[in-house]
Write a protein that holds these residues in place. Sequence first.
Motif, PDB file in Angstrom:
ATOM      1  N   ILE A   3     -22.228  41.405   0.050  1.00  0.00           N
ATOM      2  CA  ILE A   3     -23.526  40.729   0.063  1.00  0.00           C
ATOM      3  C   ILE A   3     -24.150  40.803   1.451  1.00  0.00           C
ATOM      4  N   SER A   4     -25.453  40.670   1.473  1.00  0.00           N
ATOM      5  CA  SER A   4     -26.163  40.375   2.718  1.00  0.00           C
ATOM      6  C   SER A   4     -26.578  38.914   2.641  1.00  0.00           C
ATOM      7  N   LEU A   5     -25.928  38.078   3.423  1.00  0.00           N
ATOM      8  CA  LEU A   5     -26.277  36.653   3.431  1.00  0.00           C
ATOM      9  C   LEU A   5     -27.713  36.444   3.873  1.00  0.00           C
ATOM     10  N   THR A   6     -28.194  37.278   4.759  1.00  0.00           N
ATOM     11  CA  THR A   6     -29.535  37.131   5.317  1.00  0.00           C
ATOM     12  C   THR A   6     -30.597  37.124   4.225  1.00  0.00           C
ATOM     13  N   TYR A   7     -30.442  38.002   3.229  1.00  0.00           N
ATOM     14  CA  TYR A   7     -31.451  38.136   2.173  1.00  0.00           C
ATOM     15  C   TYR A   7     -30.947  37.655   0.814  1.00  0.00           C
ATOM     16  N   GLY A   8     -29.684  37.218   0.753  1.00  0.00           N
ATOM     17  CA  GLY A   8     -29.145  36.698  -0.489  1.00  0.00           C
ATOM     18  C   GLY A   8     -28.991  37.743  -1.573  1.00  0.00           C
ATOM     19  N   VAL A   9     -28.658  38.997  -1.180  1.00  0.00           N
ATOM     20  CA  VAL A   9     -28.586  40.091  -2.146  1.00  0.00           C
ATOM     21  C   VAL A   9     -27.175  40.675  -2.211  1.00  0.00           C
ATOM     22  N   TYR A  10     -26.900  41.413  -3.291  1.00  0.00           N
ATOM     23  CA  TYR A  10     -25.582  41.990  -3.549  1.00  0.00           C
ATOM     24  C   TYR A  10     -25.612  43.496  -3.269  1.00  0.00           C
ATOM     25  N   LEU A  11     -24.570  43.982  -2.589  1.00  0.00           N
ATOM     26  CA  LEU A  11     -24.522  45.360  -2.123  1.00  0.00           C
ATOM     27  C   LEU A  11     -23.210  46.030  -2.537  1.00  0.00           C
ATOM     28  N   CYS A  12     -23.283  47.339  -2.762  1.00  0.00           N
ATOM     29  CA  CYS A  12     -22.065  48.114  -2.976  1.00  0.00           C
ATOM     30  C   CYS A  12     -21.414  48.386  -1.615  1.00  0.00           C
ATOM     31  N   LYS A  41     -34.979  38.044  -7.092  1.00  0.00           N
ATOM     32  CA  LYS A  41     -35.952  37.396  -6.219  1.00  0.00           C
ATOM     33  C   LYS A  41     -36.395  38.343  -5.106  1.00  0.00           C
ATOM     34  N   ALA A  42     -35.441  39.020  -4.468  1.00  0.00           N
ATOM     35  CA  ALA A  42     -35.778  39.936  -3.381  1.00  0.00           C
ATOM     36  C   ALA A  42     -36.497  41.174  -3.903  1.00  0.00           C
ATOM     37  N   TRP A  43     -36.065  41.704  -5.041  1.00  0.00           N
ATOM     38  CA  TRP A  43     -36.746  42.870  -5.631  1.00  0.00           C
ATOM     39  C   TRP A  43     -38.216  42.559  -5.889  1.00  0.00           C
ATOM     40  N   GLU A  44     -38.464  41.398  -6.463  1.00  0.00           N
ATOM     41  CA  GLU A  44     -39.838  41.020  -6.800  1.00  0.00           C
ATOM     42  C   GLU A  44     -40.690  40.915  -5.537  1.00  0.00           C
ATOM     43  N   TYR A  45     -40.134  40.324  -4.499  1.00  0.00           N
ATOM     44  CA  TYR A  45     -40.885  40.162  -3.251  1.00  0.00           C
ATOM     45  C   TYR A  45     -41.241  41.524  -2.633  1.00  0.00           C
ATOM     46  N   PHE A  46     -40.251  42.381  -2.462  1.00  0.00           N
ATOM     47  CA  PHE A  46     -40.501  43.657  -1.782  1.00  0.00           C
ATOM     48  C   PHE A  46     -41.316  44.614  -2.658  1.00  0.00           C
ATOM     49  N   GLN A  93     -43.913  43.807  -4.253  1.00  0.00           N
ATOM     50  CA  GLN A  93     -45.302  43.467  -3.962  1.00  0.00           C
ATOM     51  C   GLN A  93     -45.853  44.288  -2.801  1.00  0.00           C
ATOM     52  N   SER A  94     -44.978  44.729  -1.918  1.00  0.00           N
ATOM     53  CA  SER A  94     -45.388  45.484  -0.726  1.00  0.00           C
ATOM     54  C   SER A  94     -45.033  46.968  -0.821  1.00  0.00           C
ATOM     55  N   GLY A  95     -44.663  47.418  -2.019  1.00  0.00           N
ATOM     56  CA  GLY A  95     -44.378  48.831  -2.213  1.00  0.00           C
ATOM     57  C   GLY A  95     -43.082  49.285  -1.586  1.00  0.00           C
ATOM     58  N   MET A  96     -42.105  48.380  -1.487  1.00  0.00           N
ATOM     59  CA  MET A  96     -40.810  48.737  -0.924  1.00  0.00           C
ATOM     60  C   MET A  96     -39.700  48.342  -1.896  1.00  0.00           C
ATOM     61  N   GLY A  97     -38.550  48.996  -1.770  1.00  0.00           N
ATOM     62  CA  GLY A  97     -37.409  48.689  -2.614  1.00  0.00           C
ATOM     63  C   GLY A  97     -37.306  49.629  -3.797  1.00  0.00           C
ATOM     64  N   LYS A  98     -36.131  49.648  -4.425  1.00  0.00           N
ATOM     65  CA  LYS A  98     -35.868  50.631  -5.479  1.00  0.00           C
ATOM     66  C   LYS A  98     -36.669  50.379  -6.750  1.00  0.00           C
ATOM     67  N   LEU A  99     -37.216  49.167  -6.935  1.00  0.00           N
ATOM     68  CA  LEU A  99     -38.005  48.883  -8.126  1.00  0.00           C
ATOM     69  C   LEU A  99     -39.499  49.033  -7.890  1.00  0.00           C
ATOM     70  N   MET A 155     -36.148  32.555   3.250  1.00  0.00           N
ATOM     71  CA  MET A 155     -34.780  32.291   2.816  1.00  0.00           C
ATOM     72  C   MET A 155     -34.140  31.197   3.669  1.00  0.00           C
ATOM     73  N   GLU A 156     -34.360  31.250   4.969  1.00  0.00           N
ATOM     74  CA  GLU A 156     -33.800  30.232   5.857  1.00  0.00           C
ATOM     75  C   GLU A 156     -34.360  28.857   5.541  1.00  0.00           C
TER      76      GLU A 156
END
Length: 221
Positions: free
Chosen positions: A82-91, A131-136, A138-144, A165-166
């Motif tokens: 995980i990345s605690l900073t963004y609350g996301v799950y990583l391989c 949550k993070a996918w939806e946010y990014f 909106q700005s044209g970033m991320g795999k979705l 997040m903080e």
Amino acid sequence: SRLRRRLCPHPPGRRARARPERNFLRRRAPPRMDGLDQAIVANVDEKGFVPDEVRNAFFRKLRMKNENRSCFECAARNPTWISLTYGVYLCLECSGEHRRKGVHLSFVRSVELDRFSPEQMVQMGVGGNAKAWEYFKQSGMGKLSDTGRAIDYNSAITKRYKAQMEKETEDACKKLGCAVKAPSAPSLAKAKSDPVDEAADFVGPLAGQAAAPAAPSQLAR
């Protein structure tokens, strides 16, 4: 006229376009604290960590959610980092990429090997891939996103999400009655090296590589 445009840059009936990621943060409902309650965050040892069985049950529940069953960055399934900073799950591979960015940008942990404080569990409880996918997006970033453009973790857009997040973590901790450390990411770094970090660290000299010889000025001393 030129003067009118200066005084009223937006014609009547038209409003300035707000940045989509800011609209996303404003319209979000209060954060959910999935899998968390006061009994869990109060159950800590003398070092301030929750027991392993509590950690395992907590992450088992969150990882069963469909959006958390794949890596935030790629298509790999069943991520255990995980990345605690963004609350996301990583391989494993993407967690290495995040480690290279430094803890000031992304603080990486293992859901199976590392120990967690109540605050860190709260941060994952209010986060999540969706949550993070939806946010990014909106700005044209991320795999979705439509473009599939990689997330720029040095951008102002990313810093706004990190700050949000903080804030949500702090608010949730207050409701649950657990302590909050500030700032979140740098303060999570440990004074002693973690054997888990050493085993998973992809940065630094290769195993077996000889250390560089000391400079002549250092030998003279």
